[in-house]
Design an enzyme around this catalytic site. Structure first.
Site, PDB file in Angstrom:
ATOM      1  N   ARG A 104       0.854  -1.182   0.000  1.00 22.16           N
ATOM      2  CA  ARG A 104       0.000   0.000   0.000  1.00 22.16           C
ATOM      3  C   ARG A 104       0.892   1.234   0.000  1.00 22.16           C
ATOM      4  O   ARG A 104       1.718   1.395   0.890  1.00 22.16           O
ATOM      5  CB  ARG A 104      -0.870  -0.050   1.262  1.00 22.16           C
ATOM      6  CG  ARG A 104      -1.926   0.992   1.320  1.00 22.16           C
ATOM      7  CD  ARG A 104      -2.772   0.818   2.558  1.00 22.16           C
ATOM      8  NE  ARG A 104      -2.157   1.384   3.743  1.00 22.16           N
ATOM      9  CZ  ARG A 104      -2.828   1.790   4.803  1.00 22.16           C
ATOM     10  NH1 ARG A 104      -4.138   1.667   4.847  1.00 22.16           N
ATOM     11  NH2 ARG A 104      -2.218   2.284   5.841  1.00 22.16           N
ATOM     12  N   THR A 108      -0.675   7.682  -0.998  1.00 21.69           N
ATOM     13  CA  THR A 108      -1.997   7.619  -1.653  1.00 21.69           C
ATOM     14  C   THR A 108      -2.902   6.558  -1.031  1.00 21.69           C
ATOM     15  O   THR A 108      -4.108   6.560  -1.264  1.00 21.69           O
ATOM     16  CB  THR A 108      -1.840   7.260  -3.150  1.00 21.69           C
ATOM     17  OG1 THR A 108      -1.307   5.919  -3.231  1.00 21.69           O
ATOM     18  CG2 THR A 108      -0.882   8.225  -3.848  1.00 21.69           C
ATOM     19  N   ASP A 200       1.689  -1.461  12.304  1.00 23.39           N
ATOM     20  CA  ASP A 200       1.978  -2.000  10.967  1.00 23.39           C
ATOM     21  C   ASP A 200       2.310  -3.480  11.109  1.00 23.39           C
ATOM     22  O   ASP A 200       3.354  -3.858  11.639  1.00 23.39           O
ATOM     23  CB  ASP A 200       3.152  -1.239  10.344  1.00 23.39           C
ATOM     24  CG  ASP A 200       3.345  -1.635   8.882  1.00 23.39           C
ATOM     25  OD1 ASP A 200       3.287  -0.744   8.024  1.00 23.39           O
ATOM     26  OD2 ASP A 200       3.542  -2.848   8.610  1.00 23.39           O
ATOM     27  N   ASP A 203       5.677  -4.777   9.518  1.00 23.63           N
ATOM     28  CA  ASP A 203       6.864  -4.318  10.265  1.00 23.63           C
ATOM     29  C   ASP A 203       6.985  -5.045  11.596  1.00 23.63           C
ATOM     30  O   ASP A 203       8.087  -5.414  12.013  1.00 23.63           O
ATOM     31  CB  ASP A 203       6.786  -2.804  10.511  1.00 23.63           C
ATOM     32  CG  ASP A 203       7.089  -2.012   9.247  1.00 23.63           C
ATOM     33  OD1 ASP A 203       7.661  -2.585   8.305  1.00 23.63           O
ATOM     34  OD2 ASP A 203       6.735  -0.815   9.210  1.00 23.63           O
TER      35      ASP A 203
HETATM   36  O1  LIG Z   1      -6.749  -2.233   3.552  1.00 25.44           O
HETATM   37  P1  LIG Z   1      -5.565  -1.458   3.096  1.00 25.44           P
HETATM   38  O2  LIG Z   1      -5.743   0.022   3.309  1.00 25.44           O
HETATM   39  O3  LIG Z   1      -5.153  -1.773   1.686  1.00 25.44           O
HETATM   40  O4  LIG Z   1      -4.362  -1.809   4.074  1.00 25.44           O
HETATM   41  C1  LIG Z   1      -4.067  -3.100   4.472  1.00 25.44           C
HETATM   42  C2  LIG Z   1      -2.793  -3.579   3.822  1.00 25.44           C
HETATM   43  O5  LIG Z   1      -1.665  -2.871   4.350  1.00 25.44           O
HETATM   44  C3  LIG Z   1      -0.722  -3.799   4.902  1.00 25.44           C
HETATM   45  O6  LIG Z   1       0.210  -4.177   3.968  1.00 25.44           O
HETATM   46  P2  LIG Z   1       1.435  -3.236   3.515  1.00 25.44           P
HETATM   47  O7  LIG Z   1       1.066  -2.398   2.353  1.00 25.44           O
HETATM   48  O8  LIG Z   1       1.955  -2.499   4.728  1.00 25.44           O
HETATM   49  O9  LIG Z   1       2.485  -4.280   2.991  1.00 25.44           O
HETATM   50  P3  LIG Z   1       3.404  -5.295   3.823  1.00 25.44           P
HETATM   51  O10 LIG Z   1       2.513  -6.443   4.185  1.00 25.44           O
HETATM   52  O11 LIG Z   1       4.455  -5.646   2.844  1.00 25.44           O
HETATM   53  O12 LIG Z   1       3.932  -4.584   5.028  1.00 25.44           O
HETATM   54  C4  LIG Z   1      -1.601  -4.949   5.311  1.00 25.44           C
HETATM   55  O13 LIG Z   1      -0.875  -6.132   5.521  1.00 25.44           O
HETATM   56  C5  LIG Z   1      -2.592  -5.025   4.196  1.00 25.44           C
HETATM   57  O14 LIG Z   1      -2.137  -5.758   3.072  1.00 25.44           O
HETATM   58  O1  LIG Z   2      -3.381  -0.403  10.686  1.00 23.31           O
HETATM   59  C1  LIG Z   2      -2.852  -0.833   9.639  1.00 23.31           C
HETATM   60  C2  LIG Z   2      -3.285  -0.451   8.352  1.00 23.31           C
HETATM   61  C3  LIG Z   2      -2.671  -0.977   7.265  1.00 23.31           C
HETATM   62  N1  LIG Z   2      -1.635  -1.828   7.427  1.00 23.31           N
HETATM   63  C4  LIG Z   2      -1.207  -2.209   8.660  1.00 23.31           C
HETATM   64  O2  LIG Z   2      -0.267  -2.998   8.777  1.00 23.31           O
HETATM   65  N2  LIG Z   2      -1.813  -1.680   9.728  1.00 23.31           N
HETATM   66 MG   LIG Z   3       3.104  -3.146   6.162  1.00 26.26          MG
END
Ligand SMILES: O=P(O)(O)OC[C@H]1O[C@H](OP(=O)(O)OP(=O)(O)O)[C@H](O)[C@@H]1O
Ligand SMILES: O=c1cc[nH]c(=O)[nH]1
Ligand SMILES: [Mg+2]
Length: 209
Positions: A104, A108, A200, A203
């Site tokens: 994500r 944006t 997150d 992370d």
């Molecule tokens: O519902 P949304 O607003 O789309 O957000 C949720 C997304 O954000 C996080 O992933 P991230 O983009 O942080 O990727 P990652 O798993 O690689 O950390 C999470 O694991 C979801 O996939």
């Molecule tokens: O709260 C949140 C939203 C998006 N992605 C995450 O990992 N945590």
């Molecule tokens: Mg993430």
């Protein structure tokens, strides 16, 4: 409209509290996510069909039941969804695993797909899309669209924590998809994070903050 199931088993709720706690370090966070995923797999498989089987116990012949062999596919959304795969495979070891890579954009909040690799027979499988977080719903929405474009017919979504905003997006875009959650939280903050949430997820799972 897809149904929302909040899996309120006490063990899930207890472990979720420690997953949310900011004092919980990476190792323990990963272990707890693994355990909760296993417990959620137990709940999400409640409706699996059974068939009769005749066996011999040491005492006599008995009519018993075994799984009717419904084919399942687990679809983690990378990266954070990976943290839930092994826990689910402990209970559903015959499941095939497909991967959808999405991140994500922090500005944006739009999802970007960077990888996809799926079992060839997704049309015949009941697919469970897995991601700890359902925030704006953009990532899960994109992942489900990608699966449908490639022939998927039966899809469920499983997340640890969701915001009502994300649930609404999925229910509107995919009324055929039921949603299974550990918790339905209050809302999103101005940065698109779930509150109270757990921070997150990627992370915290991989220590990348
Ligand atoms: O519902 P949304 O607003 O789309 O957000 C949720 C997304 O954000 C996080 O992933 P991230 O983009 O942080 O990727 P990652 O798993 O690689 O950390 C999470 O694991 C979801 O996939
Ligand atoms: O709260 C949140 C939203 C998006 N992605 C995450 O990992 N945590
Ligand atoms: Mg993430």
């Amino acid at each position: 409209m897809g149904k929302v199931h909040v899996l309120d088993h006490p063990l899930i709720q207890h472990k979720l509290t420690y997953i949310r706690d900011k004092q919980t370090g990476t190792k323990e966070f990963r272990e707890l996510v693994d355990e909760v995923a296993m417990l959620m797999a137990f709940e999400i498989t409640r409706n699996l069909p059974l068939q009769e089987k005749t066996i011999e116990t040491p005492v006599m012949e008995a009519q018993t039941k075994v799984l009717a062999g419904k084919k399942i596919g687990l679809i983690p959304i990378l990266r954070a969804g990976l943290g839930m795969v092994d826990g689910m495979l402990k209970l559903i070891p015959a499941a095939r695993v497909g991967h959808v890579g999405l991140y994500r954009d922090p500005e944006t909040l739009q999802p970007h797909e960077y990888y996809i690799k799926l079992p060839s027979d997704i049309a015949d499988r009941e697919l469970i899309v897995i991601d700890p977080m359902l925030a704006t719903g953009g990532s899960a929405n994109d992942a489900i669209h990608s699966l449908k474009k490639r022939g998927a017919k039966q899809i469920r979504l499983m997340c640890l924590v969701a915001a009502p905003e994300g649930v609404e997006v999925i229910q509107n875009a995919h009324p055929d998809v039921d949603i299974f959650l550990g918790a339905l939280d209050e809302k999103l903050n101005d940065h698109g994070y779930i509150i109270p949430g757990l921070g997150d997820a990627g992370d915290r799972l991989y220590g990348t903050k």
